[in-house]
Design an enzyme around this catalytic site. Structure first.
Site, PDB file in Angstrom:
ATOM      1  N   HIS B  57       0.828  -1.208   0.000  1.00 45.87           N
ATOM      2  CA  HIS B  57       0.000   0.000   0.000  1.00 45.87           C
ATOM      3  C   HIS B  57       0.861   1.257   0.000  1.00 45.87           C
ATOM      4  O   HIS B  57       0.397   2.340   0.339  1.00 45.87           O
ATOM      5  CB  HIS B  57      -0.912   0.027   1.228  1.00 45.87           C
ATOM      6  CG  HIS B  57      -1.728  -1.210   1.404  1.00 45.87           C
ATOM      7  ND1 HIS B  57      -2.629  -1.618   0.468  1.00 45.87           N
ATOM      8  CD2 HIS B  57      -1.770  -2.125   2.411  1.00 45.87           C
ATOM      9  CE1 HIS B  57      -3.204  -2.758   0.881  1.00 45.87           C
ATOM     10  NE2 HIS B  57      -2.686  -3.088   2.054  1.00 45.87           N
ATOM     11  N   HIS B 219      -7.141  -4.578  -0.797  1.00 49.83           N
ATOM     12  CA  HIS B 219      -6.495  -5.864  -1.087  1.00 49.83           C
ATOM     13  C   HIS B 219      -7.235  -6.587  -2.192  1.00 49.83           C
ATOM     14  O   HIS B 219      -7.104  -7.800  -2.356  1.00 49.83           O
ATOM     15  CB  HIS B 219      -6.475  -6.747   0.159  1.00 49.83           C
ATOM     16  CG  HIS B 219      -6.006  -6.050   1.380  1.00 49.83           C
ATOM     17  ND1 HIS B 219      -6.876  -5.429   2.255  1.00 49.83           N
ATOM     18  CD2 HIS B 219      -4.769  -5.831   1.855  1.00 49.83           C
ATOM     19  CE1 HIS B 219      -6.163  -4.878   3.225  1.00 49.83           C
ATOM     20  NE2 HIS B 219      -4.889  -5.095   3.001  1.00 49.83           N
TER      21      HIS B 219
END
Lengths: 357, 357
Positions: B57, B219
C-alpha cells in the site's frame, strides 16, 4: 481501453481544469491555446521559464508550474508536440520584461515548434532563448528525435533553473546554467509494460508476458533491446552502468545568438562521469510502477554509485516524467556542483514538487 | 509476473533498505522484526504515533514516517498483517516515556495483532492506546474485516494526529483527536484493473476487458458491484455520492480504558455530511493510475462537493494508499474543524509528504 477519463478529446483540458481547481493558489489555466501558468505571473523583474511537450508525461510539465520552478507549461495532446501559438501566448502572459527561457525536450516536433514560437515572440519584442535537453543515453536518432531524446534531466533542470530564475539570474546566465545542467545529466529507462494513448485506444507497442524493453523512450519508442524479465538488481545495473560508463558525447545543437540576431550551431560535449563526482539521482516511475519497487531500484543504484565512486548528494524517487500507465523505471544521474545543489535545495511550491514552503 | 523486484521473499526488506539509503536524515530501519522509525526517535516528551499493516500500500505507512507524522511504521508481508513483535519492538524504540498511540486500519489481523502488541507493551510499563480507522463506506463486513474497512482516512489521520503529537498533545488528547478524525472521514474506491501479489504471482482477482469494480477494497476484496466501464465523471459521482449521502453509521469498537485497566466496548457514530461542512478531499490513485487521470476525477469531485454545499478547504491528489500496481481511484472526504485544518497545515517531512520544511 479502461481509463479514468471522459473522452480522449476532453482529457487534456479536463485534467488542466482539475489542476487549477485543486491548486488555485499556485496556477491558472489558459485555454485555446492551452497552457498552465503561475497564479502570480508575471513576476516583476524575473526571467520566465517555460516548458511543454506532449501530454501523458504528468506531472511533467504542468505539475512543475509554481514558485521556484516553471512560469508556464504548454501541453500538447497526448504524446503530441504543443503548437507554437501555445508557447507564444504563454510567453506573452508570463514575460515580465526580463525575457523568457524555453526548456525544450529534444523531439523534432517540440524543437521546431518552440523555435517557431521563439521567433514569433522575438518579433513582438520579447527576449527568448531556447535550451535543449537531450540526455537519454539509450539510443541516438530515435522515432521522433535526431540525436538523443530528452527525458529525466528535464525534471531536474526545471527545478534548478527555476530556482535560479527565482533568485534573479538574468536570461543569459540562466541559459548558461540550463545548458550546463543538460550536459551533466544522463538518463536511461526501461519498460515492463506498454501504455495506451487514449485517442488510439490500443497499446502503443506489445511486450510478451515475460519480456521487458531496455532503453525505452517515454513515448514507447524502441530502446536498445528486448530481453526476458530480470531481477530488479540486474535491470538497475544495466541502466546505471549504461549511464555511468557512457563516453563523452558530442553533438551540434541550434541556439539563438542574441548578438548576431540569428540561430547558430553550437557544439556541446557531455563529459563522462568520473570517480569523485557528486550527483543528484532520480529513480523515476513510468506512471504505473508502485513506489515500493522504485525503492528496490534505488537501493541497488546506491550501491552501484558507491562502487563507481559517485556520491549521491540528493535524490528524487517517484513518478515525475511518465508514459501514461506504463510500468517501468528510468534512472537519471546529474553531476552537480555547489551552485546546483544550493539551487536544488531552494524552496519550491508546485502541485508535484514542494518543499521549504 | 513482471515487477521491479528481486524475489517475493526479499521485496519488503529491500524496499525498506532503499528508503533508508534514500532518506537517512528522516528514517532508520530495524530488521527482524521489521519496522521503519524516525531517525531522531525517541523525541523527548512527545507521544509516539505508530501505524502499520500489510505491505503493498506504499507510500502508506513507511513513506509517512518522519517529523510531523509517524514515529514508526510496521510493514507486514504484502497484504499480510504485521505481527505483534514488530509493534512491540517499535514501541520500545520510539517511546519517549510519554506513551504510544497505535493507529490501526480495521482489518481483523491488524486489529488483533496491534491489540496484542499493546498488551505486551503495557506489561512492560509503556502506555499504549489504540484507535481504529474504519472509514470505507463501500461494504460492511468484508473479506478480512468486521464492520467497515480502514482505508483513505488513515492517511489524513496520520498527518493530523502526527502534527498534534509534534505540538505536544498528551496521549489521551491525541487518542480523542484520532477518534474524531476517524468518525468524520469516509472513503470509497474503485478498480479498473487487478493487482498481483508477488508471492502468489497471479492477479488477485479477474476483471473483464471492459469491466470495473465499484467499492473495491485495498487488497482487492469484493466491492459493491461490477459494471461496464463508465466515463470518469460517472465513476466520480458514484463514489462521491456514496460518501456524501452515507447515513449515520453506528458501531461498537474495542478501546483500552486506562482508568479501568481493561479493554472496553465503545459505541461510535459517524455523523452524515451536511451542507456547510468543510472537508479535506483526497483523490488517491491505487498505484498504477496516471496522475493526469486523478485530476479529471478531482475536477468532477469539486463540482459535486460544491453542488452538495461542501467546501473543500484542502486537497491531496496522488498515490498515497495503494494496492500495488492496481489502476483505479479512491475518494476520501474528511469533515474538518479549525483545529484539524491548522494541524494539516503544520510542517511535515517524510519521504512521501513534505511541506513547510
Amino acid at each position: 481501453m479502461k481509463k479514468l477519463i471522459n473522452s480522449p478529446e476532453t482529457f487534456v483540458k479536463e485534467s488542466m481544469e482539475g489542476m487549477v481547481l485543486a491548486h488555485p493558489d499556485i496556477l491558472k489555466a489558459h485555454f485555446d491555446p492551452n497552457f498552465l501558468y503561475r497564479a502570480d505571473a508575471p513576476v516583476p523583474g524575473k526571467v520566465a521559464v517555460i516548458s511543454g511537450g506532449g501530454s501523458g508525461h504528468e506531472p511533467m510539465h504542468g505539475g512543475f508550474v509554481g514558485k521556484g520552478m516553471l512560469d508556464a507549461a504548454c501541453p500538447g495532446e497526448v504524446f503530441t508536440s504543443p503548437t507554437p501559438d501555445q508557447m507564444l501566448e504563454a510567453a506573452r502572459t508570463v514575460n515580465s520584461g526580463a525575457g523568457v527561457l524555453f526548456l525544450v525536450k529534444n523531439y523534432s516536433g517540440d524543437v521546431m515548434n518552440f523555435e517557431m514560437a521563439a521567433d514569433l515572440a522575438r518579433a513582438e519584442g520579447i527576449r527568448v532563448l531556447n535550451i535543449l535537453i537531450d540526455d537519454d543515453v539509450a539510443v541516438k536518432d530515435s522515432l521522433y528525435t535526431q540525436g538523443r531524446r530528452g527525458t529525466g534531466t528535464t525534471v531536474l533542470a526545471e527545478k534548478i533553473v527555476g530556482a535560479a530564475a527565482e533568485r534573479g539570474y538574468d536570461l543569459k546566465r540562466l541559459a548558461d546554467l540550463a545548458r550546463r545542467v543538460n550536459i551533466n545529466g544522463r538518463s536511461m529507462g526501461m519498460a515492463l509494460t506498454s501504455c495506451t494513448v487514449p485517442a488510439k485506444g490500443s497499446p502503443t507497442f506489445e511486450l510478451g508476458e515475460d519480456e521487458i524493453e531496455i532503453g525505452i523512450g517515454i513515448h514507447g519508442e524502441p530502446g536498445r533491446e528486448r530481453i526476458p524479465w530480470k531481477p530488479a538488481d540486474e535491470i538497475t545495473e544495466m541502466l546505471a552502468l549504461s549511464i555511468i560508463e557512457d563516453p563523452a558525447y558530442t553533438r551540434v545543437v541550434r541556439e539563438f545568438d542574441e548578438e548576431k540576431g540569428e540561430w547558430v550551431d553550437v557544439e556541446l560535449t557531455d563529459p563522462p562521469f568520473q570517480p569523485g563526482d557528486r550527483v543528484i539521482a532520480m529513480v523515476n516511475g513510468m506512471g504505473g510502477t508502485p513506489i515500493a519497487e522504485l525503492y528496490v531500484v534505488y537501493r541497488k543504484l546506491h550501491f552501484i554509485a558507491e562502487a563507481k565512486g559517485l556520491k549521491i548528494v540528493r535524490n528524487l524517487i517517484g513518478n515525475y516524467i511518465t508514459s501514461l500507465e506504463m510500468q517501468g523505471v528510468m534512472i537519471t544521474l546529474l553531476r552537480v556542483d555547489d551552485e546546483m545543489v544550493e539551487l536544488w535545495d531552494d524552496p519550491v511550491l508546485t502541485p508535484a514538487l514542494r518543499w521549504g514552503i
